[in-house]
Motif scaffolding. Sequence first.
Motif, short mmCIF file in Angstrom:
data_model
loop_
_atom_site.label_atom_id
_atom_site.label_comp_id
_atom_site.label_asym_id
_atom_site.label_seq_id
_atom_site.Cartn_x
_atom_site.Cartn_y
_atom_site.Cartn_z
N VAL A 44 4.92 -17.41 3.79
CA VAL A 44 4.71 -17.98 5.13
C VAL A 44 3.91 -16.98 5.96
O VAL A 44 4.32 -15.83 6.11
CB VAL A 44 6.05 -18.28 5.82
N ASP A 45 2.74 -17.43 6.43
CA ASP A 45 1.89 -16.57 7.26
C ASP A 45 1.90 -17.03 8.70
O ASP A 45 1.75 -18.23 8.98
CB ASP A 45 0.46 -16.59 6.72
N GLY A 95 2.99 -22.99 21.19
CA GLY A 95 1.57 -23.06 20.84
C GLY A 95 0.86 -21.73 20.82
O GLY A 95 -0.37 -21.68 20.81
N PHE A 96 1.62 -20.62 20.80
CA PHE A 96 1.00 -19.30 20.78
C PHE A 96 0.77 -18.79 19.36
O PHE A 96 -0.08 -17.95 19.12
CB PHE A 96 1.89 -18.29 21.52
N VAL A 97 1.55 -19.31 18.43
CA VAL A 97 1.53 -18.82 17.06
C VAL A 97 1.47 -20.01 16.11
O VAL A 97 2.10 -21.05 16.35
CB VAL A 97 2.80 -17.97 16.79
N SER A 98 0.70 -19.86 15.02
CA SER A 98 0.66 -20.89 13.99
C SER A 98 1.43 -20.43 12.76
O SER A 98 1.51 -19.23 12.48
CB SER A 98 -0.79 -21.20 13.61
N ARG A 99 2.00 -21.40 12.04
CA ARG A 99 2.83 -21.10 10.87
C ARG A 99 2.23 -21.84 9.67
O ARG A 99 2.09 -23.05 9.68
CB ARG A 99 4.26 -21.60 11.14
N ARG A 100 1.84 -21.07 8.65
CA ARG A 100 1.21 -21.67 7.48
C ARG A 100 2.05 -21.33 6.25
O ARG A 100 2.26 -20.16 5.93
CB ARG A 100 -0.22 -21.12 7.31
N GLY A 131 11.11 -3.49 12.58
CA GLY A 131 12.19 -2.62 12.14
C GLY A 131 13.54 -2.96 12.70
O GLY A 131 14.49 -3.19 11.95
N SER A 132 13.67 -3.03 14.02
CA SER A 132 15.00 -3.18 14.61
C SER A 132 15.40 -4.64 14.84
O SER A 132 16.48 -4.89 15.34
CB SER A 132 15.05 -2.42 15.93
N VAL A 133 14.54 -5.57 14.49
CA VAL A 133 14.85 -6.98 14.75
C VAL A 133 15.64 -7.57 13.58
O VAL A 133 15.42 -7.21 12.42
CB VAL A 133 13.55 -7.79 14.99
N SER A 134 16.59 -8.45 13.90
CA SER A 134 17.33 -9.12 12.84
C SER A 134 16.54 -10.34 12.38
O SER A 134 15.71 -10.88 13.11
CB SER A 134 18.69 -9.56 13.36
N GLN A 135 16.83 -10.79 11.15
CA GLN A 135 16.13 -11.95 10.63
C GLN A 135 16.34 -13.16 11.52
O GLN A 135 15.42 -13.93 11.78
CB GLN A 135 16.63 -12.26 9.22
N LYS A 136 17.56 -13.30 11.99
CA LYS A 136 17.88 -14.45 12.83
C LYS A 136 17.01 -14.47 14.09
O LYS A 136 16.42 -15.49 14.42
CB LYS A 136 19.35 -14.40 13.23
N MET A 137 16.92 -13.33 14.77
CA MET A 137 16.16 -13.29 16.01
C MET A 137 14.66 -13.42 15.74
O MET A 137 13.93 -14.03 16.52
CB MET A 137 16.45 -12.00 16.77
N LEU A 138 14.19 -12.85 14.62
CA LEU A 138 12.77 -12.97 14.32
C LEU A 138 12.40 -14.42 14.04
O LEU A 138 11.38 -14.92 14.55
CB LEU A 138 12.40 -12.08 13.13
N SER A 139 13.22 -15.11 13.26
CA SER A 139 12.89 -16.51 12.97
C SER A 139 12.98 -17.35 14.24
O SER A 139 12.15 -18.23 14.47
CB SER A 139 13.80 -17.06 11.87
N ALA A 140 13.97 -17.06 15.09
CA ALA A 140 14.08 -17.80 16.34
C ALA A 140 12.88 -17.52 17.26
O ALA A 140 12.34 -18.43 17.89
CB ALA A 140 15.38 -17.44 17.05
N THR A 141 12.48 -16.25 17.31
CA THR A 141 11.34 -15.87 18.14
C THR A 141 10.07 -16.56 17.66
O THR A 141 9.30 -17.13 18.46
CB THR A 141 11.15 -14.35 18.11
N LEU A 142 9.85 -16.52 16.34
CA LEU A 142 8.64 -17.14 15.79
C LEU A 142 8.64 -18.65 16.03
O LEU A 142 7.60 -19.24 16.34
CB LEU A 142 8.54 -16.83 14.30
N ARG A 143 9.81 -19.27 15.91
CA ARG A 143 9.88 -20.72 16.14
C ARG A 143 9.56 -21.03 17.60
O ARG A 143 8.85 -21.99 17.90
CB ARG A 143 11.24 -21.27 15.74
N GLY A 144 10.06 -20.20 18.50
CA GLY A 144 9.76 -20.40 19.91
C GLY A 144 8.29 -20.23 20.22
O GLY A 144 7.69 -21.03 20.95
N LEU A 145 7.69 -19.20 19.65
CA LEU A 145 6.26 -18.96 19.88
C LEU A 145 5.43 -20.08 19.27
O LEU A 145 4.39 -20.47 19.83
CB LEU A 145 5.85 -17.61 19.29
N GLU A 146 5.88 -20.60 18.12
CA GLU A 146 5.16 -21.71 17.50
C GLU A 146 5.28 -22.96 18.38
O GLU A 146 4.29 -23.66 18.61
CB GLU A 146 5.74 -21.98 16.11
N ARG A 147 6.48 -23.19 18.89
CA ARG A 147 6.71 -24.35 19.75
C ARG A 147 5.84 -24.29 21.00
O ARG A 147 5.30 -25.30 21.45
CB ARG A 147 8.18 -24.43 20.14
#
Lengths: 125, 125
Positions: free
Chosen positions: A82-83, A68-73, A50-66
């Motif tokens: 994108v899951d 190795g905590f999260v996978s991106r399909r 809800g309160s997160v901006s798109q920019k921060m969410l995409s940056a967060t997800l990229r960091g978590l993917e980098r």
Amino acid sequence: MTIPGHQHETGGCQRVNTVLSRIGDKWSVQVIMRLSTGSRRFNELKREIGSVSQKMLSATLRGLERDGFVSRRVTPSVPPRVDYALTDLGHELLGPVGALGDWAFANIDAVEAARAAFDAAQAQG
Amino acid sequence: MTIPGHQHETGGCQRVNTVLSRIGDKWSVQVIMRLSTGSRRFNELKREIGSVSQKMLSATLRGLERDGFVSRRVTPSVPPRVDYALTDLGHELLGPVGALGDWAFANIDAVEAARAAFDAAQAQG
DNA sequence: TAGGCCTGGTAACGAAAAGAAACCACAAAA
DNA sequence: TTTTGTGGTTTCTTTTCGTTACCAGGCCTA
């Protein structure tokens, strides 16, 4: 420095801190906890948090993917899909993170009482 | 949302996050870990941590004091002496924070390997 | 006696990060 | 034809971070 009951010492803190700073990030924790119940799409996460901006969410997800905590399909449909899901490492991380979350949840009243007392003392002093 | 094996749900996350964001702060963790072995003066902490500025250290200590994790004791001598120590709540916090630190320490190689793999894929892709 | 050092901070300023809002292509629905 | 939804990126503003300088006030040294 040696922490009683814990096996690491200060020398390794520089490397460990790069991991802790990721966990400490509020968006990372939110994402990890939500993904603990199953994979989510980008906008599903955005709506749920809800309160997160798109920019921060995409940056967060990229960091978590980098890390190795999260996978991106990516499913190349129209519109694109994108899951995001927790990896095995991400699920392991859920253990200590959940314990910390539980501690915070159990002690939130004590913390908020301390804050109120501190603020009152400041206002009066 | 319910996290498997954990009793809190999403509704409480706003309040819990105020605690987690404090723990996520790298200076807070450094201070808590150093105070785990005993009380320290302001400049002792500053010298031990090394890379922290006075401004951030005083802000961190004030935040930890406000949250009830750290106590501040002033001895009005010349020059003034200020000792910081963990409270009981601060010592309790050391448990889950230490567990997270141990996990990070144990898995730092996996995380750094994931980072290297991600960066290599980005550079090549 | 003048200068520098020590204490635990605070004030001011530039840099870096976070947040808000607009924009993108493209298709389906209304 | 206008709107909706997809997963982002770009731009701009606001907040935060870090560096530096400064404070009082007693100590030591030259």
